[in-house]
Write a protein that holds these residues in place. Structure first.
Motif, PDB file in Angstrom:
ATOM      1  N   VAL A  15     -14.412  18.485  -1.455  1.00  0.00           N
ATOM      2  CA  VAL A  15     -13.868  19.851  -1.469  1.00  0.00           C
ATOM      3  C   VAL A  15     -13.067  20.126  -2.740  1.00  0.00           C
ATOM      4  O   VAL A  15     -12.342  21.111  -2.828  1.00  0.00           O
ATOM      5  N   GLY A  16     -13.194  19.218  -3.724  1.00  0.00           N
ATOM      6  CA  GLY A  16     -12.570  19.443  -5.020  1.00  0.00           C
ATOM      7  C   GLY A  16     -11.075  19.210  -5.068  1.00  0.00           C
ATOM      8  O   GLY A  16     -10.382  19.776  -5.918  1.00  0.00           O
ATOM      9  N   LEU A  17     -10.555  18.344  -4.182  1.00  0.00           N
ATOM     10  CA  LEU A  17      -9.104  18.122  -4.127  1.00  0.00           C
ATOM     11  C   LEU A  17      -8.720  16.656  -4.283  1.00  0.00           C
ATOM     12  O   LEU A  17      -7.676  16.226  -3.794  1.00  0.00           O
ATOM     13  N   ALA A  18      -9.540  15.881  -4.973  1.00  0.00           N
ATOM     14  CA  ALA A  18      -9.224  14.465  -5.156  1.00  0.00           C
ATOM     15  C   ALA A  18      -7.868  14.284  -5.826  1.00  0.00           C
ATOM     16  O   ALA A  18      -7.124  13.339  -5.515  1.00  0.00           O
ATOM     17  N   SER A  19      -7.505  15.192  -6.719  1.00  0.00           N
ATOM     18  CA  SER A  19      -6.243  15.074  -7.455  1.00  0.00           C
ATOM     19  C   SER A  19      -5.031  15.431  -6.602  1.00  0.00           C
ATOM     20  O   SER A  19      -3.886  15.219  -7.022  1.00  0.00           O
ATOM     21  N   LYS A  20      -5.259  15.973  -5.399  1.00  0.00           N
ATOM     22  CA  LYS A  20      -4.154  16.394  -4.525  1.00  0.00           C
ATOM     23  C   LYS A  20      -3.928  15.442  -3.355  1.00  0.00           C
ATOM     24  O   LYS A  20      -3.211  15.776  -2.418  1.00  0.00           O
ATOM     25  N   ALA A  21      -4.507  14.255  -3.437  1.00  0.00           N
ATOM     26  CA  ALA A  21      -4.436  13.315  -2.307  1.00  0.00           C
ATOM     27  C   ALA A  21      -2.993  13.000  -1.910  1.00  0.00           C
ATOM     28  O   ALA A  21      -2.686  12.856  -0.719  1.00  0.00           O
TER      29      ALA A  21
END
Length: 261
Positions: free
Chosen positions: A139-145
């Motif tokens: 969902v394009g949120l790997a950087s927000k883990a």
């Protein structure tokens, strides 16, 4: 021939004297995107929640991949409610995305996805983390883990909700107005994620008020009112409705406005 994933036959549901669903019939094949539309109170969300028995139905039969969920009705017997374990097992092919994000504020985005995998699916920490990381990336949120919900926009929170549903690797996604709680400028990022899932062949049943989006991604549209199906057809029916009621419902859209809910 495509596999029949969901089958609802003569489903009825009441809340006291209010008949929320009446003789509701729906079939969803693998890779289909079926969108339920209609005015507020028409029974869309109730129908969606009955599919995986988050709401119990009073009448009729619901099957997921050929297996009844909620009740056993075979052999001419009276309806017998299934045990919780059986219901949970029959529900496994489905995942639900709700209107509200329902994220735990004290957990990071990654932990919000891992928690159900560990608590409900009994997966170990390592496996749960890998699945959660994969879903966040999708969902394009790997950087927000490592971000907590308060540090995420509404659109990002809903995308975490979608990732949480994806992490269990469902065969069908149930989406209940996934953009209704978002500010207008954040709607697009969630719809883009849903569009990508459609392109990947995900089977979906969706409730939405985004008519243009429904027309773009759906394989079938179901228009409901007062707990009943009024009109069913291809997405083209949104541009050329046959029933007077659907014509009236879509009139604001055809005038360039927004459909009233």
């Amino acid at each position: 021939m495509s596999e029949l994933i969901i089958q609802m036959c003569g489903v009825g549901k009441s809340y006291g004297l209010h008949q929320a669903l009446s003789d509701f019939n729906l079939e969803v094949q693998a890779s289909e995107v079926v969108t339920l539309i209609g005015p507020s109170g028409s029974g869309k969300t109730t129908a969606l929640r009955c599919i995986n028995f988050l709401e119990n139905h009073d009448e009729g039969i619901i099957r997921i991949k050929g297996q009844e969920i909620g009740y056993d009705t075979g052999g001419g017997r009276a309806r017998v409610r299934q045990k919780h374990k059986t219901i949970a097992e029959r529900r496994k092919p489905t995942a639900m995305v709700f209107q509200q994000f329902n994220l735990w504020p004290h957990m990071t985005a990654l932990e919000n996805i891992m928690a159900p995998l560990i608590l409900a699916r009994k997966l170990d920490q390592h496996t749960a983390r890998k699945l959660a990381e994969r879903a966040l990336a999708r969902v394009g949120l790997a950087s927000k883990a490592a971000s907590y919900p308060e540090k995420l926009s509404g659109g990002q929170q809903q995308r975490v909700g979608i990732a949480r549903a994806l992490s269990i690797e469902p065969e069908v996604m149930l989406l209940d107005e996934p953009t209704s709680a978002l500010d207008p400028e954040l709607v697009g990022e969630v719809l883009n994620v849903v569009s990508e899932l459609v392109k990947d062949g995900m089977t979906m049943v969706m409730v939405t008020h985004e008519m243009k989006f429904a027309q773009e991604v759906s394989t079938k549209i179901v228009f409901m009112e007062a707990g009943r199906i009024v009109e069913t057809g291809s997405p083209d029916m949104l541009g050329n409705p046959t029933s007077t009621r659907l014509q009236k419902f879509l009139a604001p859209l055809h005038r360039g406005g927004a459909v009233a809910y």
